[in-house]
Design a protein around this motif. Sequence first.
Motif, mmCIF file in Angstrom:
data_model
loop_
_atom_site.group_PDB
_atom_site.id
_atom_site.type_symbol
_atom_site.label_atom_id
_atom_site.label_comp_id
_atom_site.label_asym_id
_atom_site.label_seq_id
_atom_site.Cartn_x
_atom_site.Cartn_y
_atom_site.Cartn_z
ATOM 1 N N SER A 85 0.829 -1.189 0.000
ATOM 2 C CA SER A 85 0.000 0.000 0.000
ATOM 3 C C SER A 85 0.864 1.239 0.000
ATOM 4 N N SER A 114 -5.065 3.529 0.946
ATOM 5 C CA SER A 114 -6.339 3.231 0.314
ATOM 6 C C SER A 114 -6.185 2.577 -1.058
ATOM 7 N N LEU A 115 -5.026 2.652 -1.645
ATOM 8 C CA LEU A 115 -4.762 1.980 -2.911
ATOM 9 C C LEU A 115 -3.429 1.250 -2.806
ATOM 10 N N ILE A 175 -0.405 8.234 -8.033
ATOM 11 C CA ILE A 175 -1.668 8.041 -7.314
ATOM 12 C C ILE A 175 -1.747 8.903 -6.063
ATOM 13 N N TYR A 180 -3.857 -1.977 -13.973
ATOM 14 C CA TYR A 180 -3.910 -1.260 -12.702
ATOM 15 C C TYR A 180 -4.577 0.097 -12.892
ATOM 16 N N GLN A 214 -8.287 -0.137 -13.771
ATOM 17 C CA GLN A 214 -9.080 -0.558 -12.620
ATOM 18 C C GLN A 214 -9.242 0.566 -11.596
ATOM 19 N N HIS A 215 -8.209 1.375 -11.401
ATOM 20 C CA HIS A 215 -8.218 2.376 -10.333
ATOM 21 C C HIS A 215 -8.360 3.816 -10.827
ATOM 22 N N GLN A 216 -8.574 3.996 -12.108
ATOM 23 C CA GLN A 216 -8.589 5.344 -12.673
ATOM 24 C C GLN A 216 -9.603 6.262 -11.999
ATOM 25 N N GLU A 217 -10.810 5.791 -11.798
ATOM 26 C CA GLU A 217 -11.851 6.633 -11.185
ATOM 27 C C GLU A 217 -11.433 7.135 -9.805
ATOM 28 N N CYS A 218 -10.920 6.240 -8.997
ATOM 29 C CA CYS A 218 -10.488 6.602 -7.633
ATOM 30 C C CYS A 218 -9.331 7.592 -7.692
ATOM 31 N N ILE A 219 -8.388 7.370 -8.575
ATOM 32 C CA ILE A 219 -7.231 8.258 -8.701
ATOM 33 C C ILE A 219 -7.679 9.643 -9.155
ATOM 34 N N ARG A 245 -9.263 11.630 -6.418
ATOM 35 C CA ARG A 245 -8.234 12.193 -5.556
ATOM 36 C C ARG A 245 -7.663 13.481 -6.131
#
Length: 131
Positions: free
Chosen positions: A7, A12-13, A44, A116, A119-124, A127
């Motif tokens: 992590s 969180s990611l 990130i 990666y 999958q995580h683009q929206e969350c990044i 932020r």
Amino acid sequence: MTDDTTSTSNNSLISPPVPQRLREMLKDYPGHVERLQEVLNTVIEKPSPLTPPFEVAVWVLESRLEAFHREAVTEFEVAQANGNPELIAQADEKQRLMSKVCWKHVWLTDEALWDYFQQHQECILRRGQSQ
């Protein structure tokens, strides 16, 4: 050394993975792999609100790989000035390797890195908007 299961500091990611081909090519330089992980983590931790995270990841990897090459060139020049044939040979080998890792086609097709960021683009991106 961190890897793709570690992590980041905000917990969180998980960290983006250093492309496997780069890990393989830099196996004798674990500090370099760590430095690549550090720049990927910044993507990130401090995301751009305007640029897609994968693009930023590619840019920061390219920049860090180019820095590795510049450092290797400097080491080679120092070794030449020193005149020690063994150091010259080692520095030349390192310089050639660092030149190869700069070739984006060597590592850009790494699916784990692409996956990666997909999958995580929206969350990044969220932020990046909240910073």
